[in-house]
Design an enzyme around this catalytic site. Structure first.
Site, short mmCIF file in Angstrom:
data_model
loop_
_atom_site.label_atom_id
_atom_site.label_comp_id
_atom_site.label_asym_id
_atom_site.label_seq_id
_atom_site.Cartn_x
_atom_site.Cartn_y
_atom_site.Cartn_z
N SER A 33 -38.52 -51.77 -57.14
CA SER A 33 -37.28 -50.74 -57.39
C SER A 33 -36.35 -52.02 -57.27
O SER A 33 -35.38 -51.22 -56.86
CB SER A 33 -37.72 -49.61 -57.13
N HIS A 166 -9.65 -23.85 -84.23
CA HIS A 166 -10.38 -24.78 -85.47
C HIS A 166 -9.57 -25.80 -85.98
O HIS A 166 -9.17 -26.18 -86.69
CB HIS A 166 -10.35 -23.97 -86.53
N SER A 287 -4.20 -54.51 -80.79
CA SER A 287 -4.83 -54.64 -81.81
C SER A 287 -4.43 -56.52 -82.12
O SER A 287 -3.60 -56.56 -82.29
CB SER A 287 -5.02 -53.99 -82.86
N LYS A 293 -0.25 -51.65 -83.59
CA LYS A 293 -1.28 -50.82 -83.22
C LYS A 293 -1.11 -50.31 -81.47
O LYS A 293 -0.81 -51.42 -80.50
CB LYS A 293 -2.41 -50.06 -83.57
N GLU A 300 -10.48 -43.02 -75.32
CA GLU A 300 -12.15 -43.35 -76.05
C GLU A 300 -13.23 -43.66 -75.50
O GLU A 300 -14.35 -43.04 -75.89
CB GLU A 300 -12.46 -44.44 -77.57
N1 ARG Z 1 -40.00 -47.06 -54.66
C1 ARG Z 1 -40.74 -45.49 -54.37
C2 ARG Z 1 -40.07 -44.45 -55.35
O1 ARG Z 1 -38.62 -44.66 -55.39
C3 ARG Z 1 -40.62 -45.53 -53.00
C4 ARG Z 1 -41.27 -43.80 -52.52
C5 ARG Z 1 -42.89 -45.01 -53.04
N2 ARG Z 1 -44.12 -44.05 -52.62
C6 ARG Z 1 -45.40 -44.26 -53.58
N3 ARG Z 1 -46.58 -43.15 -52.40
N4 ARG Z 1 -46.18 -44.94 -53.60
O2 ARG Z 1 -39.47 -43.65 -55.49
#
Ligand code: ARG
Length: 467
Positions: A33, A166, A287, A293, A300
């Site tokens: 992560s 409406h 545009s 335009k 948007e």
């Molecule tokens: N990277 C993990 C998360 O965002 C951290 C926690 C991980 N804990 C574990 N028991 N694997 O959730």
């Protein structure tokens, strides 16, 4: 996909005791992560400093080790801030990246930091701190947007425009009143933000993996040090709970819906057909093929960001649904949704605040539209009730006939002659013309929260004291 080959040979240094082999490349890919949770570095370091300080205070680690840890963490903070830190995917997430670097910097003392803590409470803490700060930022931004609307409302407390139901002309209102409708919406959003901050103001750290810890920690001390009101009260809930992220996303979704409705109105109002507003060059684009335009791109895009934000809410609700207590790795999928929504929401609020401040109001066009479409028909009916003593249902019927006649003659109600009107109902006098103008119509709507300029000014004054 990274190849991960050279990095997967050795077993993981954090839990290598039990594992003989390193993860397969694909495992590393799905597990890591760090690509997104590195955003939490400052919160992670703050949390670790508070935790280490508490551990030393409680005699769980030595003051000397604590000093080394704190010093090392400070060094890491400046390394990350100055872009010198090398994040490694092999180390999975921000927590382990920082801890591994700490070990390189200070040696074995680094291993004492994780006493009485788990990544489960650590990530809950980091993320909560991040969301809390983000909500505080949103609170300030919403206050800025509300202020922009209050200024425009004040400026246009008397500017008449058609009010719609409406998207058909209904009754004349003032542009100031319309602005104040948005003040109410964004005011509620801000109240939700404040409430959520209060709600999530509990420190997760010390819940450890899920059961708490046997070490004599002081969770009140870490809670205080990290600016939380108090520690959370149930260790299982603490590491399972992502309500604070869901609350952020629901608040963001509702706010995005408000922004999107405003965006849609700006898109409609800026068409040549409506021509109620002129967009500033700063918030529109031309545009490449049609020189005439001026497109409301910013509006948007604000409208479109709502789709992303609402999608994130559904995504995280779906991740959390059916998860058994306590922590499951599924919960790692919480962050990208929140980060992406936060970025989108901030952009949308900032763009809207700019547009509201910059937009040119074409009062002449608004007034012309306000007076067409028989917008004062209700005023005629009300006059018949008030001055001629008709029951409202009868007055409604008489007015309907007047509208039909005006339609037949292709004119406005006020352009019908008195004789025409008296042919429909003999009690009508020339005084009726006094209520058929749009100015008279809005000025008469003095009920609390109504569109009369006097009432709108009262509401502006009320909101001015609520910042
Ligand atoms: N990277 C993990 C998360 O965002 C951290 C926690 C991980 N804990 C574990 N028991 N694997 O959730």
């Amino acid at each position: 996909m990274g190849d991960g080959t050279s990095e997967t040979k050795s077993s993981n240094q954090m839990w290598g005791g039990r594992f003989a082999q390193g993860p397969a490349a694909i495992m590393e890919e799905i597990n890591a992560s760090i690509g997104f949770d590195k955003k939490l570095f400052a919160q992670d370091i703050r949390g670790s400093i508070a935790h280490a300080t508490m551990l030393a205070h409680q005699g769980i680690i030595s003051a000397d080790d604590k000093d080394k840890i704190v010093h090392g963490l400070d060094t890491i903070l400046s390394e990350i801030e100055s872009g010198q830190f090398e994040f490694s995917r092999r180390l999975e997430d921000i927590h382990m990246n920082i801890e591994a670097r700490l070990a390189t910097l200070i040696g074995p003392a680094a291993g004492r930091l994780h006493t009485a803590r788990s990544r489960n409470d650590q990530v809950a803490l980091d993320f909560r701190l991040w969301v809390k700060e983000e909500l505080q930022k949103c609170e300030g931004m919403l206050t800025g947007l509300i202020a922009a609307f209050l200024d425009r409302a004040e400026e246009h407390a008397e500017t008449v425009m058609p009010g719609f139901t409406h998207l058909q002309t209904a009754q004349p209102v003032t542009f100031g009143h319309h602005c104040m409708a948005y003040v109410e919406m964004f005011g509620r959003d801000r109240a939700r933000v404040r409430h959520a901050i209060e709600h999530m103001d509990e420190s997760p750290i010390g819940a450890a993996a899920l059961a708490g810890t046997g070490f004599p920690i002081d969770r009140h001390m870490t809670a205080r040090a990290l600016g939380f009101r108090e520690p959370t009260r149930n260790s299982i809930d603490t590491v399972s709970d992502r309500d604070f992220a869901l609350e952020f996303l629901s608040i963001a979704s509702i706010c995005a819906v408000h922004l999107s409705r405003l965006a849609e109105e700006i898109v409609i109002w800026s068409t040549p057909q409506f021509g109620f507003v002129r967009l500033s060059d700063a918030f529109s684009t031309g545009s490449s093929i049609m020189p005439q335009k001026k497109n409301p791109d910013a509006a948007e895009l604000v409208r479109a960001k709502t789709g992303r934000i609402n999608g994130s809410l559904i995504a995280l609700l779906t991740v959390m649904k059916g998860l058994p207590l306590a922590y499951s790795k599924d919960m790692q999928e919480d962050k990208e949704q929140v980060f992406d929504s936060a970025e989108s929401l901030e952009l949308a609020i900032a763009a809207m605040t700019g547009m509201v401040r910059d937009i040119t109001i074409r009062a002449d066009r608004m007034k012309a539209a306000a007076g067409s479409g028989y917008s004062t028909a209700t005023d005629l009916a009300d006059w018949l009730v008030r001055e001629a003593g008709l029951p409202f249902r009868d007055a409604h019927h008489v007015t309907g006939r007047a509208v039909a006649l005006a339609e037949q003659k292709a004119c406005e109600l006020a352009e019908l002659s008195l004789a025409d009107l008296q042919a429909i109902h003999p009690d009508i006098t020339d005084k009726v013309f006094g209520v058929l103008t749009v100015e008279a119509s809005v000025a008469s709507r003095t009920s609390f929260g109504g569109t009369a300029p006097s009432e709108v000014r009262k509401q502006i004054a009320w909101w001015r004291t609520r910042n």
